[in-house]
Every structure is written in C-alpha cells, then in structure tokens.
Design a protein around this motif. Structure first.
Motif, PDB file in Angstrom:
ATOM      1  N   ILE A  15       0.861  -1.311  -0.100  1.00 57.20           N
ATOM      2  CA  ILE A  15       0.071  -0.130   0.247  1.00 57.20           C
ATOM      3  C   ILE A  15       0.908   1.235   0.003  1.00 57.20           C
ATOM      4  CG2 ILE A  15      -1.674   1.364   1.337  1.00 57.20           C
ATOM      5  CD1 ILE A  15      -2.816  -1.338   2.206  1.00 57.20           C
ATOM      6  N   VAL A  16       0.691   2.111  -0.882  1.00 56.57           N
ATOM      7  CA  VAL A  16       1.573   3.433  -1.127  1.00 56.57           C
ATOM      8  C   VAL A  16       0.400   4.446  -0.228  1.00 56.57           C
ATOM      9  CG1 VAL A  16       2.131   5.174  -2.690  1.00 56.57           C
ATOM     10  CG2 VAL A  16       2.233   2.699  -3.368  1.00 56.57           C
ATOM     11  N   ARG A  17       1.066   5.384   0.282  1.00 60.20           N
ATOM     12  CA  ARG A  17       0.234   6.100   1.305  1.00 60.20           C
ATOM     13  C   ARG A  17      -0.391   7.267   0.742  1.00 60.20           C
ATOM     14  NH1 ARG A  17      -0.411   3.599   5.637  1.00 60.20           N
ATOM     15  NH2 ARG A  17       1.361   2.657   6.458  1.00 60.20           N
ATOM     16  N   ARG A  18      -0.837   7.176  -0.714  1.00 60.52           N
ATOM     17  CA  ARG A  18      -1.811   8.237  -1.233  1.00 60.52           C
ATOM     18  C   ARG A  18      -3.110   7.679  -1.005  1.00 60.52           C
ATOM     19  NH1 ARG A  18       0.475  10.519  -6.788  1.00 60.52           N
ATOM     20  NH2 ARG A  18      -0.826   8.730  -7.393  1.00 60.52           N
ATOM     21  N   GLN A  19      -4.056   8.652  -0.555  1.00 58.57           N
ATOM     22  CA  GLN A  19      -5.351   8.039  -0.093  1.00 58.57           C
ATOM     23  C   GLN A  19      -6.121   9.353  -0.744  1.00 58.57           C
ATOM     24  OE1 GLN A  19      -6.533   7.560   3.859  1.00 58.57           O
ATOM     25  NE2 GLN A  19      -6.596   5.309   3.343  1.00 58.57           N
ATOM     26  N   VAL A  20      -7.655   8.821  -1.058  1.00 63.10           N
ATOM     27  CA  VAL A  20      -8.490   9.977  -1.366  1.00 63.10           C
ATOM     28  C   VAL A  20      -9.755   9.400  -0.519  1.00 63.10           C
ATOM     29  CG1 VAL A  20      -9.788  11.035  -3.243  1.00 63.10           C
ATOM     30  CG2 VAL A  20      -7.409  10.381  -3.558  1.00 63.10           C
ATOM     31  N   LEU A  21     -10.453  10.245  -0.043  1.00 65.62           N
ATOM     32  CA  LEU A  21     -11.859   9.916   0.614  1.00 65.62           C
ATOM     33  C   LEU A  21     -13.036  10.633  -0.002  1.00 65.62           C
ATOM     34  CD1 LEU A  21     -10.878  10.635   4.213  1.00 65.62           C
ATOM     35  CD2 LEU A  21     -11.101   8.686   3.258  1.00 65.62           C
ATOM     36  N   VAL A  22     -13.715   9.944  -0.816  1.00 63.91           N
ATOM     37  CA  VAL A  22     -14.867  10.724  -1.750  1.00 63.91           C
ATOM     38  C   VAL A  22     -16.203  10.468  -0.639  1.00 63.91           C
ATOM     39  CG1 VAL A  22     -16.236  10.581  -3.665  1.00 63.91           C
ATOM     40  CG2 VAL A  22     -13.602  10.180  -3.759  1.00 63.91           C
ATOM     41  N   THR A  23     -16.654  11.474  -0.149  1.00 64.20           N
ATOM     42  CA  THR A  23     -17.970  11.495   0.438  1.00 64.20           C
ATOM     43  C   THR A  23     -19.173  11.618  -0.190  1.00 64.20           C
ATOM     44  OG1 THR A  23     -16.666  12.026   2.534  1.00 64.20           O
ATOM     45  CG2 THR A  23     -18.887  12.337   2.600  1.00 64.20           C
ATOM     46  N   ALA A  76     -12.149   0.797   0.147  1.00 63.21           N
ATOM     47  CA  ALA A  76     -12.959   0.559   1.374  1.00 63.21           C
ATOM     48  C   ALA A  76     -14.212   1.481   1.394  1.00 63.21           C
ATOM     49  CB  ALA A  76     -12.252   0.501   2.583  1.00 63.21           C
ATOM     50  N   ILE A  77     -15.384   0.933   1.584  1.00 59.28           N
ATOM     51  CA  ILE A  77     -16.660   1.726   1.796  1.00 59.28           C
ATOM     52  C   ILE A  77     -17.119   1.739   3.150  1.00 59.28           C
ATOM     53  CG2 ILE A  77     -19.015   1.940   0.726  1.00 59.28           C
ATOM     54  CD1 ILE A  77     -17.907   0.391  -1.806  1.00 59.28           C
ATOM     55  N   HIS A  78     -17.683   2.632   3.653  1.00 57.87           N
ATOM     56  CA  HIS A  78     -18.069   2.819   5.027  1.00 57.87           C
ATOM     57  C   HIS A  78     -19.398   3.678   4.785  1.00 57.87           C
ATOM     58  CE1 HIS A  78     -18.593   2.729   9.531  1.00 57.87           C
ATOM     59  NE2 HIS A  78     -18.972   4.178   9.261  1.00 57.87           N
ATOM     60  N   TYR A  79     -20.626   2.937   5.273  1.00 62.03           N
ATOM     61  CA  TYR A  79     -21.880   3.781   5.266  1.00 62.03           C
ATOM     62  C   TYR A  79     -22.461   3.899   6.470  1.00 62.03           C
ATOM     63  CZ  TYR A  79     -26.792   4.006   3.863  1.00 62.03           C
ATOM     64  OH  TYR A  79     -28.139   4.347   3.546  1.00 62.03           O
ATOM     65  N   VAL A 134     -22.062   8.135   2.717  1.00 64.14           N
ATOM     66  CA  VAL A 134     -21.128   6.953   2.253  1.00 64.14           C
ATOM     67  C   VAL A 134     -19.838   7.428   1.870  1.00 64.14           C
ATOM     68  CG1 VAL A 134     -20.888   5.127   0.636  1.00 64.14           C
ATOM     69  CG2 VAL A 134     -23.157   5.965   1.316  1.00 64.14           C
ATOM     70  N   ILE A 135     -18.778   6.677   2.647  1.00 62.95           N
ATOM     71  CA  ILE A 135     -17.408   7.342   2.569  1.00 62.95           C
ATOM     72  C   ILE A 135     -16.613   6.267   1.677  1.00 62.95           C
ATOM     73  CG2 ILE A 135     -15.209   8.014   3.663  1.00 62.95           C
ATOM     74  CD1 ILE A 135     -17.313   8.663   6.121  1.00 62.95           C
ATOM     75  N   PHE A 136     -16.242   6.643   0.516  1.00 60.72           N
ATOM     76  CA  PHE A 136     -15.466   5.710  -0.398  1.00 60.72           C
ATOM     77  C   PHE A 136     -13.792   6.037   0.024  1.00 60.72           C
ATOM     78  CE2 PHE A 136     -19.474   6.065  -2.346  1.00 60.72           C
ATOM     79  CZ  PHE A 136     -19.659   4.787  -2.848  1.00 60.72           C
ATOM     80  N   THR A 137     -13.130   5.245   0.458  1.00 58.11           N
ATOM     81  CA  THR A 137     -11.648   5.442   0.670  1.00 58.11           C
ATOM     82  C   THR A 137     -10.669   4.713  -0.299  1.00 58.11           C
ATOM     83  OG1 THR A 137     -12.253   5.407   3.085  1.00 58.11           O
ATOM     84  CG2 THR A 137      -9.778   5.299   2.531  1.00 58.11           C
ATOM     85  N   ILE A 138     -10.217   5.436  -1.169  1.00 56.33           N
ATOM     86  CA  ILE A 138      -9.512   4.966  -2.136  1.00 56.33           C
ATOM     87  C   ILE A 138      -7.982   5.086  -1.893  1.00 56.33           C
ATOM     88  CG2 ILE A 138      -9.131   4.810  -4.658  1.00 56.33           C
ATOM     89  CD1 ILE A 138     -12.227   6.360  -3.932  1.00 56.33           C
ATOM     90  N   THR A 139      -7.106   3.994  -1.760  1.00 58.30           N
ATOM     91  CA  THR A 139      -5.815   4.008  -1.283  1.00 58.30           C
ATOM     92  C   THR A 139      -4.908   3.421  -2.549  1.00 58.30           C
ATOM     93  OG1 THR A 139      -6.433   3.535   0.944  1.00 58.30           O
ATOM     94  CG2 THR A 139      -4.012   3.195   0.284  1.00 58.30           C
TER      95      THR A 139
END
Length: 142
Positions: A15-23, A76-79, A134-139
């Motif tokens: 896992i590279v440490r670049r991450q985006v959170l789409v809400t 990862a998806i969190h609802y 809904v939070i989409f965490t894309i790493t």
C-alpha cells in the motif's frame, strides 16, 4: 533492516500512502435491486448517481492534488446509516453506479479486479438523517 510496508489483504500488493476520501450524502434507494424501478426510469437514476459521484470524486481528487489516476487501487466503503439497517448485499449493488462515477472522475484507472480491489463494506448507525453518508476510501497500491 527493511521497514514493514502494509499490504493489501486482497491482492498482496504494497500500500502506497496516497489516499482519497470521496464522501457522498446517502445513496438513492431506487438503485437497490429490491426497488425494481421501471426500465425507462432506471437509466436516469444511474446517470444521476454517476453525476453525483463524478462531482464528489473530482472535488476530492482536486483537493488531494495527485495528478494522474491511481493505476492500482484498493477501495473501502463505509456507510453511516439511520433508521432500518440496510441489506448488505443490496448495498453493494446500489454502490455500483457511484463507483463507476468515481472512476469516471479520474480517481483510479479502471474498476476491474486487476486495477481495483475492494473490501466488504462496513456500517455504522447515526442518530439523524442529515448525518447519513457513504465514504469511499481509495488507497493507491503498488
């Protein structure tokens, strides 16, 4: 000694440490497989979900300022839900249009299993309807 680098549980890549959170503020319940909207109405619902996800994805991507889309990513998806607990299988199907929209926003290269691995969604209850999201965490993974 080489430091331990976390690996994706699905594909084993580092896992590279670049991450985006789409809400996204909730999902359209008419996109659930149990809703069974009229065949003529469904494309409009899918397009609307895509548009919402594209706007949220571009906003998150522009704030992160990473440049090119992630070639390989883990999602990862969190609802956060309110009221009656959602059916987990239907929730996954309901997210498809939103995941496609996030891909079209340029966050990751493609949503096939070679380029995007996914976890089973997680759920938590909130007290008020205005807190549903809904939070989409894309790493990025290498």
């Amino acid at each position: 000694m080489k430091p331990l680098v976390p690996a994706c549980k699905e594909c084993g890549r580092e896992i590279v440490r670049r991450q985006v959170l789409v809400t996204i503020p909730g999902l359209d319940p008419k996109l659930s497989p149990n809703a069974r909207p009229h065949w003529r109405a469904r494309p409009k619902l899918v397009k609307n979900a895509n548009t919402i996800a594209i706007a949220a994805g571009r906003d998150a991507w522009n704030r992160a300022q990473y440049g090119k889309p992630f070639r390989h990513a883990h999602m990862a998806i969190h609802y956060k839900w309110c009221g009656r607990e959602p059916d987990h299988d239907n929730f996954v199907a309901q997210c498809k249009s939103y995941v496609d929209g996030i891909r079209r926003a340029g966050v990751f290269h493609d949503d096939d299993p070679k380029h995007l691995t996914r976890e089973w969604p997680t759920f938590s209850r909130v007290k008020h309807k205005n807190q549903v999201e809904v939070i989409f965490t894309i790493t990025e993974v290498s």
